[in-house]
Write an enzyme that holds these catalytic residues in place. Structure first.
Site, PDB file in Angstrom:
ATOM      1  N   ALA A  64      98.252  -2.028  28.411  1.00 38.75           N
ATOM      2  CA  ALA A  64      98.313  -1.129  27.249  1.00 38.75           C
ATOM      3  C   ALA A  64      97.452  -1.585  26.058  1.00 38.75           C
ATOM      4  CB  ALA A  64      99.768  -0.907  26.860  1.00 38.75           C
ATOM      5  N   ASP A 239     104.320   0.128  28.082  1.00 37.21           N
ATOM      6  CA  ASP A 239     103.179   1.013  27.806  1.00 37.21           C
ATOM      7  C   ASP A 239     103.481   1.972  26.672  1.00 37.21           C
ATOM      8  OD1 ASP A 239     102.780   0.072  30.739  1.00 37.21           O
ATOM      9  OD2 ASP A 239     100.833   0.711  29.961  1.00 37.21           O
TER      10      ASP A 239
HETATM   11  O1  MRU Z   1      98.596   0.563  35.233  1.00 37.00           O
HETATM   12  P1  MRU Z   1      98.470  -0.701  34.396  1.00 37.00           P
HETATM   13  O2  MRU Z   1      98.084  -1.886  35.211  1.00 37.00           O
HETATM   14  O3  MRU Z   1      97.596  -0.496  33.188  1.00 37.00           O
HETATM   15  O4  MRU Z   1      99.935  -0.950  33.859  1.00 37.00           O
HETATM   16  C1  MRU Z   1     100.143  -2.000  32.967  1.00 37.00           C
HETATM   17  C2  MRU Z   1     101.572  -2.232  32.681  1.00 37.00           C
HETATM   18  O5  MRU Z   1     102.441  -1.481  33.065  1.00 37.00           O
HETATM   19  C3  MRU Z   1     101.898  -3.391  31.796  1.00 37.00           C
HETATM   20  O6  MRU Z   1     103.167  -3.872  32.103  1.00 37.00           O
HETATM   21  C4  MRU Z   1     101.858  -2.886  30.366  1.00 37.00           C
HETATM   22  O7  MRU Z   1     100.602  -2.404  30.010  1.00 37.00           O
HETATM   23  C5  MRU Z   1     102.377  -3.795  29.359  1.00 37.00           C
HETATM   24  S1  MRU Z   1     101.588  -5.353  29.189  1.00 37.00           S
HETATM   25  C6  MRU Z   1     100.420  -5.291  28.129  1.00 37.00           C
END
Ligand code: MRU
Length: 344
Positions: A64, A239
């Protein structure tokens, strides 16, 4: 890293992450291409908005806070390559269509839009993007320090997906708390679920922990119910967190949270305030990204299901606030009741 003091940023004098995620110079902009980890460390040049959008959509860059930072830098890069106001606003529109769930992307793009619509020139646009990057880096270091109150020496902790530097500048979010714990000398056992279907746990978190020389145990998600009873805490990222505390995170988080409640294991969400969306009241308002069915029908280059198999492949799920024991942000630790405590 120097000893933590709750809520204080305490960067170590020798603090230097053992890998670079964003490469930004006067002319060039590239990112560590996460699609090839752990096998290959290669950098992908983000020449223009099309290549930046494609990198975000295909998860060459992800997590995120990191996609917000990369989107802001992509706008600044477009500006320094000669983009005028209309082009830059089109760029922002294109980037905002890449991934719908992580609110950090929209937070960063709105900041960039404000600068452009208020007549900001190239230097303002560049400084705006660099500020977003620096802010997320500092947020991460502060969260890592705040989270130490919840991470005790000798704990066995679970995490999920990838929440390290490959997801947020600085030290990451949830993984940043754990990495800092190690740097502070805490002996913590880490359980890393592989995180199907795109394996952010096994490909990325395991790779990052290897870089830091921190030991861990990798499991499949099917093993979680056998492992959760022996955990002392779970630390993961988010997110999008909405006003009542409902939280979207990588699909599988909800199941992990339900197991944690069943076995009385504290379940902590570590996320900067840029991941909090005060425009939404409840979790069912969060847009959930649906991804390509082939991510489930195939395992890497290998086909593992008939081409005709119907697939449900949401990238995220929503964990209700009552399953979350506390939030750790750069502002500190927030405990229930969230409706009141999350609203500042
Ligand atoms: O699909 P992604 O790999 O972008 O998903 C990321 C996540 O779900 C993380 O747990 C989330 O961004 C929080 S950590 C910064």
């Amino acid at each position: 890293m120097s000893k933590s003091q709750g809520g204080q940023e305490s960067p170590p004098s020798s603090f230097r992450p053992p890998y670079e995620v964003i490469r930004w110079s006067e002319r060039d902009f590239s990112i560590l291409d996460q699609r090839y980890l752990p096998s290959r460390t290669t950098y992908l040049e983000l020449r223009d908005i099309a290549s930046a959008s494609q990198a975000i959509r295909t998860l060459a860059v992800r997590g995120a806070p990191l996609i917000g930072v990369v989107a802001a830098l992509a706008v600044a890069h477009s500006a320094r390559r000669g983009g005028g106001e209309k082009r830059l606003l089109d760029d922002i529109y294109a980037l905002s269509g890449t991934r719908p769930t992580a609110v950090n992307l929209f937070y960063a793009l709105e900041k960039m839009r404000d600068i452009i619509e208020n007549g900001g020139g190239g230097t303002d646009i560049l400084n705006g993007a660099l500020d977003i990057w620096e802010k997320e880096r500092l947020n991460s270091l502060k969260m890592a320090a705040c989270g130490q109150e919840l991470l005790k020496d000798g704990m066995r902790v679970g995490t999920y997906c990838n929440t390290g530097l490959l997801a947020a500048p600085g030290l990451g979010t949830a993984l940043g708390v754990i990495i800092k714990g190690f740097m502070d000398g805490k002996n913590v056992e880490i359980i890393v679920p592989e995180t199907r279907p795109l394996l952010q746990g096994s490909r990325l978190t395991a790779w990052e922990l290897n870089q830091w020389e921190i030991p861990y145990t990798l499991i499949t998600e099917s093993t979680l119910a056998s492992v959760v009873p022996d955990l002392d805490a779970v630390f993961l990222g988010a997110d999008r967190v909405v006003l009542n505390g409902d939280t979207a995170n990588k699909v599988g988080t909800l199941g992990f949270a339900i197991l944690s409640e069943y076995f009385h294991v504290p379940f902590y969400v570590v996320a900067p305030t840029t991941t909090f969306d005060s425009s939404l009241k409840e979790g069912d308002e969060i847009p959930i990204e649906q991804r390509d069915p082939d991510e489930v029908r195939c395992f890497g280059a290998c086909t593992t299901a008939p081409d005709s198999a119907l697939v449900f492949n949401p990238a995220f799920d929503v964990t209700p606030a009552h399953l979350i024991s506390a939030f750790v942000s750069e502002e500190g630790i927030t405990r229930p009741p969230y409706g009141r405590n999350l609203r500042k």
